[in-house]
Write a protein that holds these residues in place. Structure first.
Motif, PDB file in Angstrom:
ATOM      1  N   VAL A  48      89.713  15.346  16.919  1.00 48.44           N
ATOM      2  CA  VAL A  48      88.554  15.994  16.295  1.00 48.44           C
ATOM      3  C   VAL A  48      88.066  17.194  17.092  1.00 48.44           C
ATOM      4  CG1 VAL A  48      87.803  13.823  15.255  1.00 48.44           C
ATOM      5  CG2 VAL A  48      86.801  14.554  17.409  1.00 48.44           C
ATOM      6  N   ARG A  49      88.625  17.437  18.285  1.00 52.20           N
ATOM      7  CA  ARG A  49      88.166  18.608  19.050  1.00 52.20           C
ATOM      8  C   ARG A  49      88.373  19.917  18.288  1.00 52.20           C
ATOM      9  NH1 ARG A  49      87.977  19.672  25.455  1.00 52.20           N
ATOM     10  NH2 ARG A  49      87.234  21.811  25.350  1.00 52.20           N
ATOM     11  N   PRO A  50      89.539  20.163  17.667  1.00 48.15           N
ATOM     12  CA  PRO A  50      89.663  21.377  16.856  1.00 48.15           C
ATOM     13  C   PRO A  50      88.682  21.407  15.688  1.00 48.15           C
ATOM     14  CG  PRO A  50      91.817  20.449  17.320  1.00 48.15           C
ATOM     15  CD  PRO A  50      90.811  19.424  17.748  1.00 48.15           C
ATOM     16  N   VAL A  51      88.340  20.229  15.158  1.00 52.47           N
ATOM     17  CA  VAL A  51      87.356  20.171  14.069  1.00 52.47           C
ATOM     18  C   VAL A  51      86.002  20.648  14.569  1.00 52.47           C
ATOM     19  CG1 VAL A  51      86.165  18.644  12.447  1.00 52.47           C
ATOM     20  CG2 VAL A  51      88.594  18.288  12.950  1.00 52.47           C
ATOM     21  N   GLY A  52      85.634  20.231  15.793  1.00 57.11           N
ATOM     22  CA  GLY A  52      84.380  20.703  16.375  1.00 57.11           C
ATOM     23  C   GLY A  52      84.363  22.206  16.522  1.00 57.11           C
ATOM     24  N   GLY A  53      85.485  22.787  16.958  1.00 57.84           N
ATOM     25  CA  GLY A  53      85.565  24.235  17.075  1.00 57.84           C
ATOM     26  C   GLY A  53      85.473  24.927  15.731  1.00 57.84           C
ATOM     27  N   ALA A  54      86.151  24.378  14.720  1.00 56.63           N
ATOM     28  CA  ALA A  54      86.111  24.977  13.389  1.00 56.63           C
ATOM     29  C   ALA A  54      84.713  24.882  12.775  1.00 56.63           C
ATOM     30  CB  ALA A  54      87.136  24.285  12.483  1.00 56.63           C
ATOM     31  N   LEU A  55      84.052  23.732  12.947  1.00 53.20           N
ATOM     32  CA  LEU A  55      82.675  23.596  12.455  1.00 53.20           C
ATOM     33  C   LEU A  55      81.745  24.582  13.153  1.00 53.20           C
ATOM     34  CD1 LEU A  55      82.324  19.708  12.207  1.00 53.20           C
ATOM     35  CD2 LEU A  55      82.428  21.339  10.311  1.00 53.20           C
ATOM     36  N   ALA A  56      81.980  24.792  14.453  1.00 54.46           N
ATOM     37  CA  ALA A  56      81.164  25.757  15.192  1.00 54.46           C
ATOM     38  C   ALA A  56      81.414  27.174  14.699  1.00 54.46           C
ATOM     39  CB  ALA A  56      81.458  25.645  16.688  1.00 54.46           C
ATOM     40  N   ASP A  57      82.667  27.501  14.357  1.00 55.00           N
ATOM     41  CA  ASP A  57      82.966  28.813  13.787  1.00 55.00           C
ATOM     42  C   ASP A  57      82.153  29.047  12.518  1.00 55.00           C
ATOM     43  OD1 ASP A  57      84.813  29.638  15.675  1.00 55.00           O
ATOM     44  OD2 ASP A  57      86.542  28.842  14.584  1.00 55.00           O
ATOM     45  N   ARG A  58      81.957  27.988  11.759  1.00 57.09           N
ATOM     46  CA  ARG A  58      81.304  28.133  10.449  1.00 57.09           C
ATOM     47  C   ARG A  58      79.788  27.971  10.518  1.00 57.09           C
ATOM     48  NH1 ARG A  58      83.160  25.178   4.798  1.00 57.09           N
ATOM     49  NH2 ARG A  58      81.546  26.122   3.485  1.00 57.09           N
ATOM     50  N   TYR A  59      79.303  26.983  11.268  1.00 57.66           N
ATOM     51  CA  TYR A  59      77.881  26.651  11.233  1.00 57.66           C
ATOM     52  C   TYR A  59      77.112  27.027  12.504  1.00 57.66           C
ATOM     53  CZ  TYR A  59      79.366  23.879   7.229  1.00 57.66           C
ATOM     54  OH  TYR A  59      79.899  23.473   6.028  1.00 57.66           O
ATOM     55  N   GLY A  60      77.833  27.385  13.557  1.00 54.91           N
ATOM     56  CA  GLY A  60      77.169  27.713  14.810  1.00 54.91           C
ATOM     57  C   GLY A  60      77.367  26.625  15.835  1.00 54.91           C
ATOM     58  N   GLY A  61      77.791  27.034  17.039  1.00 54.46           N
ATOM     59  CA  GLY A  61      78.096  26.049  18.067  1.00 54.46           C
ATOM     60  C   GLY A  61      76.911  25.220  18.490  1.00 54.46           C
ATOM     61  N   ALA A  62      75.732  25.828  18.602  1.00 57.93           N
ATOM     62  CA  ALA A  62      74.569  25.084  19.073  1.00 57.93           C
ATOM     63  C   ALA A  62      74.158  23.994  18.087  1.00 57.93           C
ATOM     64  CB  ALA A  62      73.403  26.042  19.315  1.00 57.93           C
ATOM     65  N   ARG A  63      74.216  24.289  16.804  1.00 55.21           N
ATOM     66  CA  ARG A  63      73.850  23.278  15.792  1.00 55.21           C
ATOM     67  C   ARG A  63      74.794  22.080  15.852  1.00 55.21           C
ATOM     68  NH1 ARG A  63      73.511  28.086  12.508  1.00 55.21           N
ATOM     69  NH2 ARG A  63      71.337  28.708  12.224  1.00 55.21           N
ATOM     70  N   VAL A  64      76.099  22.367  15.919  1.00 59.58           N
ATOM     71  CA  VAL A  64      77.075  21.275  15.971  1.00 59.58           C
ATOM     72  C   VAL A  64      76.930  20.479  17.264  1.00 59.58           C
ATOM     73  CG1 VAL A  64      79.541  20.716  15.955  1.00 59.58           C
ATOM     74  CG2 VAL A  64      78.672  22.552  14.486  1.00 59.58           C
ATOM     75  N   THR A  65      76.692  21.173  18.367  1.00 60.00           N
ATOM     76  CA  THR A  65      76.534  20.498  19.654  1.00 60.00           C
ATOM     77  C   THR A  65      75.320  19.581  19.658  1.00 60.00           C
ATOM     78  OG1 THR A  65      77.626  22.310  20.832  1.00 60.00           O
ATOM     79  CG2 THR A  65      76.193  20.857  22.130  1.00 60.00           C
ATOM     80  N   LEU A  66      74.202  20.067  19.141  1.00 60.83           N
ATOM     81  CA  LEU A  66      73.007  19.224  19.095  1.00 60.83           C
ATOM     82  C   LEU A  66      73.238  17.995  18.235  1.00 60.83           C
ATOM     83  CD1 LEU A  66      70.051  18.682  19.752  1.00 60.83           C
ATOM     84  CD2 LEU A  66      69.424  20.100  17.772  1.00 60.83           C
ATOM     85  N   GLY A  67      73.842  18.176  17.078  1.00 58.37           N
ATOM     86  CA  GLY A  67      74.124  17.028  16.216  1.00 58.37           C
ATOM     87  C   GLY A  67      75.031  16.017  16.891  1.00 58.37           C
ATOM     88  N   ALA A  68      76.024  16.522  17.650  1.00 63.76           N
ATOM     89  CA  ALA A  68      76.932  15.611  18.351  1.00 63.76           C
ATOM     90  C   ALA A  68      76.204  14.818  19.429  1.00 63.76           C
ATOM     91  CB  ALA A  68      78.081  16.406  18.969  1.00 63.76           C
ATOM     92  N   PHE A  69      75.307  15.458  20.170  1.00 58.61           N
ATOM     93  CA  PHE A  69      74.581  14.740  21.217  1.00 58.61           C
ATOM     94  C   PHE A  69      73.642  13.678  20.639  1.00 58.61           C
ATOM     95  CE2 PHE A  69      75.322  18.337  24.363  1.00 58.61           C
ATOM     96  CZ  PHE A  69      76.115  17.558  25.192  1.00 58.61           C
ATOM     97  N   VAL A  70      72.995  13.996  19.536  1.00 55.19           N
ATOM     98  CA  VAL A  70      72.126  13.005  18.893  1.00 55.19           C
ATOM     99  C   VAL A  70      72.950  11.781  18.486  1.00 55.19           C
ATOM    100  CG1 VAL A  70      70.695  12.533  16.868  1.00 55.19           C
ATOM    101  CG2 VAL A  70      70.409  14.689  18.126  1.00 55.19           C
ATOM    102  N   ALA A  71      74.106  12.034  17.887  1.00 55.49           N
ATOM    103  CA  ALA A  71      74.960  10.931  17.457  1.00 55.49           C
ATOM    104  C   ALA A  71      75.529  10.167  18.651  1.00 55.49           C
ATOM    105  CB  ALA A  71      76.094  11.471  16.581  1.00 55.49           C
ATOM    106  N   MET A  72      75.837  10.857  19.741  1.00 52.35           N
ATOM    107  CA  MET A  72      76.339  10.177  20.936  1.00 52.35           C
ATOM    108  C   MET A  72      75.280   9.256  21.534  1.00 52.35           C
ATOM    109  SD  MET A  72      78.524  13.265  22.727  1.00 52.35           S
ATOM    110  CE  MET A  72      78.993  12.351  24.200  1.00 52.35           C
ATOM    111  N   ALA A  73      74.033   9.700  21.505  1.00 56.24           N
ATOM    112  CA  ALA A  73      72.960   8.841  21.987  1.00 56.24           C
ATOM    113  C   ALA A  73      72.859   7.572  21.138  1.00 56.24           C
ATOM    114  CB  ALA A  73      71.639   9.602  21.974  1.00 56.24           C
ATOM    115  N   ALA A  74      72.980   7.735  19.819  1.00 58.99           N
ATOM    116  CA  ALA A  74      72.922   6.574  18.933  1.00 58.99           C
ATOM    117  C   ALA A  74      74.088   5.626  19.189  1.00 58.99           C
ATOM    118  CB  ALA A  74      72.922   7.038  17.479  1.00 58.99           C
ATOM    119  N   ALA A  75      75.301   6.179  19.365  1.00 58.76           N
ATOM    120  CA  ALA A  75      76.474   5.344  19.627  1.00 58.76           C
ATOM    121  C   ALA A  75      76.346   4.619  20.960  1.00 58.76           C
ATOM    122  CB  ALA A  75      77.742   6.201  19.616  1.00 58.76           C
ATOM    123  N   THR A  76      75.744   5.282  21.955  1.00 58.00           N
ATOM    124  CA  THR A  76      75.534   4.634  23.248  1.00 58.00           C
ATOM    125  C   THR A  76      74.567   3.471  23.128  1.00 58.00           C
ATOM    126  OG1 THR A  76      75.899   6.767  24.325  1.00 58.00           O
ATOM    127  CG2 THR A  76      74.921   5.030  25.662  1.00 58.00           C
TER     128      THR A  76
END
Length: 465
Positions: free
Chosen positions: A295-323
């Motif tokens: 999924v790492r290339p997917v993260g890069g592609a999503l960042a190309d389209r929606y913005g890296g900061a938005r995707v990064t923030l969403g990933a951290f929120v979800a990582m906190a929930a998974a933890t």
């Protein structure tokens, strides 16, 4: 400019030997379409192969500890420290490796860095048996750190080949293909344990020797050096002084530090906390790293389209929930719930890895536009600083893996479970969420106006605040 200008001589004329490309302007769409893309994709392919083998060697001790039964006389804390040693050295060598690309050329350094992988592999092949002193194991584990450096030099090299609008995809694919080296070596270990038994780690090590040689040989005959990517001490000093370098390093600790730290420790956690046998642990450990890599290339592609900061923030929120799920499973000693949460952490860390590396060149190019630079001047500024910053960011991020393994070592020494370690990881993800929002999303600046902005792929929220 004549966009169809030849890429450069590769026959050594003009004072350079080997495969050197003198002219490289990927941001020029005509040049990219006619000559640049094909060359960049070819170099990306063989860069991925070499980096993939590098990750496998770097993560060798995540599986070699599964072969180390009672006859080795090493307790879980000692095994976690072996893993932490490999992680630490791999993080530290990431600092000089990117500058080797600018000094020797990307293709040339890929060949050298691949051949260096023979040293830790041969050394492990020689010492991997009961009765070997623990200090010897530590020294050999430290040698495997050279595999961690391959990532940093590879990312710096590929960053120069691609235009900004393609960097998220290209860097994500390059890193993801390399990251897959972690689950691949774990699958190879599973095959050895399942067929020959846990007493034959040398079979695994011997299998990698011809693969290392093949990766070096293919890089030698199929890759290129970019002459415009030259050593620049000023860029390094500027990157060190740039606050965004260290902010992104902190975020990368949360992303890549999680991926490599969990990848190295997963099997040992399953053995120590949940009583899995080496075969049972090896049959589960590859799943999470595999998903995180894919999924790492997917993260890069999503960042190309929606913005890296938005995707990064969403990933951290979800990582906190998974933890939070993992903490609950650890307290209740529920292996199915633990595997669900831990696997989700791997996938989300891979997504976050791709989006953060997209942010780096975007930040520095946005700085150039904000300062009035346009066209090739803005592109050169972005390439110059992002290439220098990537080595530092990658090194600090990998040290997050050291933190994870040391946290596990302390948690298991104190209580026999990893619950306390996971609770500390949850707190760190909360910090990463706050930093991403405060620095890159709270006050988004207006996007740069004009044609440069339209073709840059630089998102508004990446403009420094």
């Amino acid at each position: 400019m004549n966009a169809s200008r030849p890429q450069g001589r590769r026959d050594g004329r003009g004072g350079r030997g080997g495969r050197w490309i003198e002219h490289w302007e990927p941001e020029d769409e005509t040049f990219w379409r006619e000559t640049g893309e094909k060359t960049a994709r070819r170099n990306l392919l063989y860069s991925v192969l070499s980096e993939h083998i590098g990750f496998s060697i770097w993560s060798l001790w995540s599986v070699l500890v599964l072969f180390m039964g009672p006859a080795y006389g090493i307790d879980p804390a000692g095994k976690f420290f072996l893993i932490a040693t490999a992680t630490t050295v791999g993080a530290l060598v990431r600092i000089p490796y990117p500058f080797a690309v600018t000094r020797f050329g990307g293709r040339n350094w890929t060949v050298v860095s691949a051949l260096l992988l023979l040293a830790p592999t041969v050394a492990a092949l020689a010492v991997m048996e009961p009765g070997t002193p623990y200090g010897t194991f530590l020294a050999v584990a430290a040698l495997t750190g050279v595999g961690g450096g391959n990532f940093a030099s590879s990312m710096t090299n590929i960053n120069a080949f691609f235009p900004l609008r393609k960097k998220g995809w290209a860097l994500g694919l390059n890193a993801g293909g390399g990251n897959i080296g972690v689950p691949v070596v774990q699958l190879a270990a599973l095959l050895v344990i399942g067929t020959a038994g846990a007493g034959h780690p040398r079979l695994l090590l011997a299998a990698y020797l011809p693969l290392i040689v093949a990766a070096a040989a293919l890089a030698l005959v199929r890759m290129d050096n970019l002459a415009p990517v030259r050593g620049d001490a000023g860029a390094v000093r500027r990157a060190v002084r740039e606050p965004h370098t260290w902010i992104m390093a902190l975020l990368y600790v949360g992303c890549f530090g999680s991926f490599i730290g969990y990848g190295f420790a997963f099997g040992l956690v399953l053995q120590t906390q949940f009583g899995r046998t080496p075969l049972q642990a090896a049959s589960l450990t590859f799943i999470g790293p595999l998903l995180g890599s894919l999924v790492r290339p997917v993260g890069g592609a999503l960042a190309d389209r929606y913005g890296g900061a938005r995707v990064t923030l969403g990933a951290f929120v979800a990582m906190a929930a998974a933890t939070g799920v993992v903490v609950l499973a650890s307290v209740r000693e529920s292996l199915p719930v633990f595997l669900t949460g831990f696997t989700a952490l791997f996938a989300l860390s891979g997504l976050c890895n791709g989006s953060t590396y997209k942010m780096i060149p975007g930040i520095f190019r946005a700085q150039a536009l904000a300062r009035g630079l346009r066209g090739e001047a803005a592109e050169a500024h972005g390439r110059r600083l992002s290439g220098a910053a990537m080595g530092l960011i990658g090194a600090v991020g990998a040290l997050g893996g050291l933190g994870i393994n040391l946290a596990f070592r302390e948690a298991f020494s104190a209580s026999g479970t990893g619950t306390a370690a996971f609770a500390s990881f949850l707190g760190f993800y909360a910090v990463c969420c706050a930093v991403t929002w405060a620095v890159y999303l709270r006050r988004p600046a207006a996007a740069p106006a004009g044609p440069d902005a339209a073709r840059s792929g630089t998102d508004a929220q990446l403009t420094p605040v």
